[in-house]
Scaffold this motif. Structure first.
Motif, short mmCIF file in Angstrom:
data_model
loop_
_atom_site.label_atom_id
_atom_site.label_comp_id
_atom_site.label_asym_id
_atom_site.label_seq_id
_atom_site.Cartn_x
_atom_site.Cartn_y
_atom_site.Cartn_z
N GLU A 210 -12.32 -0.69 88.89
CA GLU A 210 -12.71 0.55 88.21
C GLU A 210 -11.64 1.02 87.25
OE1 GLU A 210 -14.34 3.86 90.35
OE2 GLU A 210 -15.33 2.49 91.74
N SER A 211 -10.37 0.70 87.58
CA SER A 211 -9.29 1.17 86.74
C SER A 211 -8.46 0.01 86.23
CB SER A 211 -8.39 2.12 87.52
OG SER A 211 -9.13 3.23 87.93
N VAL A 212 -8.63 -0.30 84.96
CA VAL A 212 -7.78 -1.29 84.31
C VAL A 212 -6.79 -0.50 83.46
CG1 VAL A 212 -7.73 -3.18 82.65
CG2 VAL A 212 -9.57 -3.04 84.33
N PHE B 180 9.72 -9.20 70.41
CA PHE B 180 9.22 -7.86 70.69
C PHE B 180 7.82 -7.68 70.13
CE2 PHE B 180 8.63 -3.44 69.25
CZ PHE B 180 8.79 -2.77 70.45
N TRP B 181 6.93 -7.14 70.95
CA TRP B 181 5.55 -6.89 70.52
C TRP B 181 5.15 -5.45 70.85
CZ3 TRP B 181 0.94 -5.88 73.44
CH2 TRP B 181 -0.25 -5.97 72.70
N ARG B 182 4.56 -4.79 69.88
CA ARG B 182 4.06 -3.43 70.12
C ARG B 182 2.57 -3.43 69.89
NH1 ARG B 182 6.45 1.59 69.94
NH2 ARG B 182 8.31 0.80 68.90
N GLY B 183 1.84 -2.93 70.86
CA GLY B 183 0.38 -2.95 70.73
C GLY B 183 -0.26 -1.69 71.25
N LYS B 184 -1.52 -1.55 70.92
CA LYS B 184 -2.27 -0.36 71.32
C LYS B 184 -3.66 -0.78 71.78
CE LYS B 184 -4.00 3.95 69.47
NZ LYS B 184 -3.85 5.02 68.49
N TYR B 185 -4.11 -0.27 72.90
CA TYR B 185 -5.46 -0.54 73.37
C TYR B 185 -6.33 0.69 73.18
CZ TYR B 185 -3.63 -4.75 75.56
OH TYR B 185 -3.05 -5.96 75.78
N GLU B 186 -7.59 0.44 72.80
CA GLU B 186 -8.54 1.54 72.67
C GLU B 186 -9.08 1.93 74.04
OE1 GLU B 186 -11.04 1.82 69.49
OE2 GLU B 186 -9.34 1.26 68.22
N PHE B 187 -9.91 2.94 74.05
CA PHE B 187 -10.54 3.41 75.29
C PHE B 187 -11.29 2.25 75.93
CE2 PHE B 187 -13.96 6.04 77.40
CZ PHE B 187 -13.12 6.50 78.40
N ASP B 188 -12.00 1.47 75.10
CA ASP B 188 -12.55 0.20 75.57
C ASP B 188 -11.40 -0.80 75.49
OD1 ASP B 188 -13.58 -2.30 75.86
OD2 ASP B 188 -15.25 -2.03 74.47
N THR C 243 -1.84 2.80 75.78
CA THR C 243 -3.21 2.65 76.29
C THR C 243 -3.73 4.06 76.51
OG1 THR C 243 -3.03 2.75 78.71
CG2 THR C 243 -2.28 0.72 77.65
N PRO C 244 -5.06 4.22 76.75
CA PRO C 244 -5.58 5.57 76.99
C PRO C 244 -4.94 6.19 78.24
CG PRO C 244 -7.37 4.03 76.56
CD PRO C 244 -6.14 3.20 76.71
N PHE C 245 -4.24 5.39 79.04
CA PHE C 245 -3.71 5.89 80.31
C PHE C 245 -2.21 6.13 80.28
CE2 PHE C 245 -7.19 2.84 80.90
CZ PHE C 245 -8.18 3.74 81.24
N GLY C 246 -1.58 5.87 79.14
CA GLY C 246 -0.15 6.11 79.07
C GLY C 246 0.52 5.24 78.04
N LYS C 247 1.84 5.37 77.96
CA LYS C 247 2.61 4.75 76.89
C LYS C 247 3.91 4.24 77.51
CE LYS C 247 4.56 5.98 72.57
NZ LYS C 247 4.88 6.87 71.50
N ARG C 248 4.32 3.06 77.13
CA ARG C 248 5.62 2.55 77.57
C ARG C 248 6.34 1.96 76.37
NH1 ARG C 248 5.54 2.31 83.46
NH2 ARG C 248 3.99 3.94 83.81
N ASP C 249 7.65 2.23 76.27
CA ASP C 249 8.42 1.77 75.12
C ASP C 249 9.02 0.39 75.31
OD1 ASP C 249 7.95 3.98 73.58
OD2 ASP C 249 9.59 5.11 74.51
N LYS C 250 9.27 0.02 76.55
CA LYS C 250 9.95 -1.25 76.79
C LYS C 250 9.55 -1.79 78.15
CE LYS C 250 14.53 -3.37 76.46
NZ LYS C 250 15.98 -3.14 76.60
N LEU C 251 8.70 -2.82 78.11
CA LEU C 251 8.24 -3.48 79.33
C LEU C 251 8.63 -4.94 79.26
CD1 LEU C 251 4.58 -2.14 79.38
CD2 LEU C 251 6.24 -1.71 81.22
N LEU C 252 9.00 -5.51 80.36
CA LEU C 252 9.20 -6.96 80.40
C LEU C 252 7.84 -7.61 80.20
CD1 LEU C 252 10.93 -9.49 80.98
CD2 LEU C 252 10.52 -9.08 83.43
N GLY C 253 7.77 -8.56 79.27
CA GLY C 253 6.48 -9.21 78.99
C GLY C 253 6.67 -10.64 78.52
N GLY C 254 5.66 -11.14 77.83
CA GLY C 254 5.69 -12.52 77.34
C GLY C 254 4.88 -13.42 78.25
#
Lengths: 311, 311
Positions: B225-227, B80-88, B16-27
């Motif tokens: 204000e911060s997502v 496993f899912w890898r994704g990227k978010y834009e500034f929006d 995300t524009p605010f950082g990067k994580r390689d392995k997060l618990l999700g689903g």
């Protein structure tokens, strides 16, 4: 209890998936005045051409809207806009714009207009908005603007914002003005321009939000299955908002919140038919009924949660 | 007071524009269960591989989430899912999807899961959702789905909708499912599929709406204000909604409205940090505080308008 608006008085031609009209009374000043006339005495500062007929003047007359400050140019034509809406009514295309007498419009507020307690600067050239504001003795002044001015003369828009109390814009305009995609951060930046007591962000079918120095208020839109013509919805919202405030002895947070709902209610009627048709024949009992419905559809009880078992 | 969810348990990698994580618990199953665990006893039906470690199981344990129905495949890897978010942050891109053990996932609900009072079918193959629903004795069953299934097997989605009580989807999915751009008309068409008591439409930063047979309810989003990371917001919403309903003796309109607010509150915490981080350490007093704040920011008084002068 009085309100003045400066803005366009126009003819619109429209194509929507639900029909076509060649000549509708329109313009920001018109939609605003008609909406606010249900709440207060309204005056319009504007300009029209020799094609403006009794049929149009009658709409203003029926709602006791004072038109003394609408200039009549004998050898000119009224501002004309032709647009088309797609099946998804959020997508609008301008097909034709004839500024006509609006191109050289120079607002000439009378003493009565200058003495209005409230003033609304509809979407016109920001320098003209500022001039009208500075000639006015109003206690509470709100303004609209649009992407075109933010793009081409952002500094002038900002100089006008500095001399008003309230900005009423849509969310894309707020993001553009603040150059910030998060609407809450954008609102904060706009509030910091200086002098503003309130910022109203219109979000169309998603509702509206009110930012003040100490609070945030948000409401959904009124649910409508049939939207016929969204033209003028924003100005009708602003008219309900400012008109209601003009009817209140004190413009405080509680009054502004109710004004947001009245704005929402008025806009919901406006889009149900073409042009000014629906609002023209609206009654106070219909307005109060929809306000009451709106209260119900946003109501929930606050009951703090306690977990019965351990969490 | 019990709730079962069937859905994915996964690892996510995010930029995300605010950082990067390689392995997060999700689903979906994970986010839903974690959120609902604040309100009720929860069981998860899912599948993981041999890469699922104590660190992950501990998250479920800390919240007393029953994992007996999470199958462990010794020679497989977790979804496993890898994704990227834009500034929006509304714009997400999937960079990589490894279904792994999820590809051949066959839910095997235990007797305890079948006896849950409530059931949530997170976004999995519609035929599997239907199977799990039909094996369950739950009183109130809700489902999610996604654009991919609506595109590729709409009939199967509709057959599943016919056997549940509530559909919880986002607005683009609702429009797509009903093939109708107006959200109120779309909702009506979906309600008419048959059997539904409620339809919840999630609108992200614009809030959420609840459609029932006789009523409509809508709320804005909680202002943030911060997502940081919107992943799992929808499932966290659904977890708050269903978890709260599971805590209530009667699932009526008033309970569903409060459940909408609890869902909104839970989702607002979820997006403040990466993955499950924020919800994992949430407290009931934080939840109740935000519910109370939400009540304030949507509050207005109903005062019918009377025009002092003639209109």
């Amino acid at each position: 209890m009085s309100l003045t608006v400066v803005g366009s008085v126009a003819f619109d031609a429209l194509e929507t998936p639900f029909g076509k009209r060649d000549k509708l009374l329109g313009g920001a000043g018109t939609h605003f005045a008609l909406s606010s006339s249900f709440f207060t005495d309204v005056r319009v500062i504007g300009v029209v051409g020799n094609d403006f007929t009794d049929a149009e003047w009658d709409v203003f007359k029926r709602h006791n809207i004072n038109t003394d400050d609408i200039e009549r140019v004998a050898d000119g034509k009224t501002f004309f806009w032709r647009g088309k809406y797609e099946f998804d009514l959020n997508v609008a295309h301008t097909l034709e714009t004839q500024l006509n007498v609006f191109e050289t419009f120079q607002p000439k507020p009378s003493e009565e207009s200058k003495n209005s307690r409230l003033l609304f600067l509809a979407n016109i050239l920001p320098m003209l908005q500022k001039e009208v504001r500075e000639s006015s003795k109003a206690d509470f002044v709100a303004m609209d603007t649009m992407n075109f001015w933010i793009d081409s003369m952002k500094d002038a828009v900002i100089e006008t914002i500095k001399v008003v109390d309230c900005v009423i814009i849509n969310d894309a305009e707020a993001r553009q003005l603040a150059d910030e995609p998060n609407i809450h951060k954008a609102a904060k930046k706009i509030m910091e321009i200086g002098g503003l007591r309130a910022l109203v962000i219109k979000r169309g079918e998603y509702g509206a939000a009110l930012f003040t120095k100490d609070a945030y208020f948000a409401i959904p839109a009124y649910p409508l299955e049939s939207v016929f013509d969204p033209t003028g919805a924003g100005d009708t919202f602003a008219g309900g908002f400012m008109g209601y405030l003009a009817s209140q002895p004190t413009i405080d947070e509680a009054a502004m919140r109710r004004a947001m709902v009245y704005g929402t209610v008025m806009a919901s009627f406006n889009v149900e038919e073409f042009g000014t048709e629906r609002v023209d024949r609206l009654t106070h009992s219909e307005i109060n009924q929809r306000f009451s419905d709106f209260k119900k559809l946003t109501h929930f009880e606050e009951i703090p949660f306690e977990r019965a078992t351990s969490a």
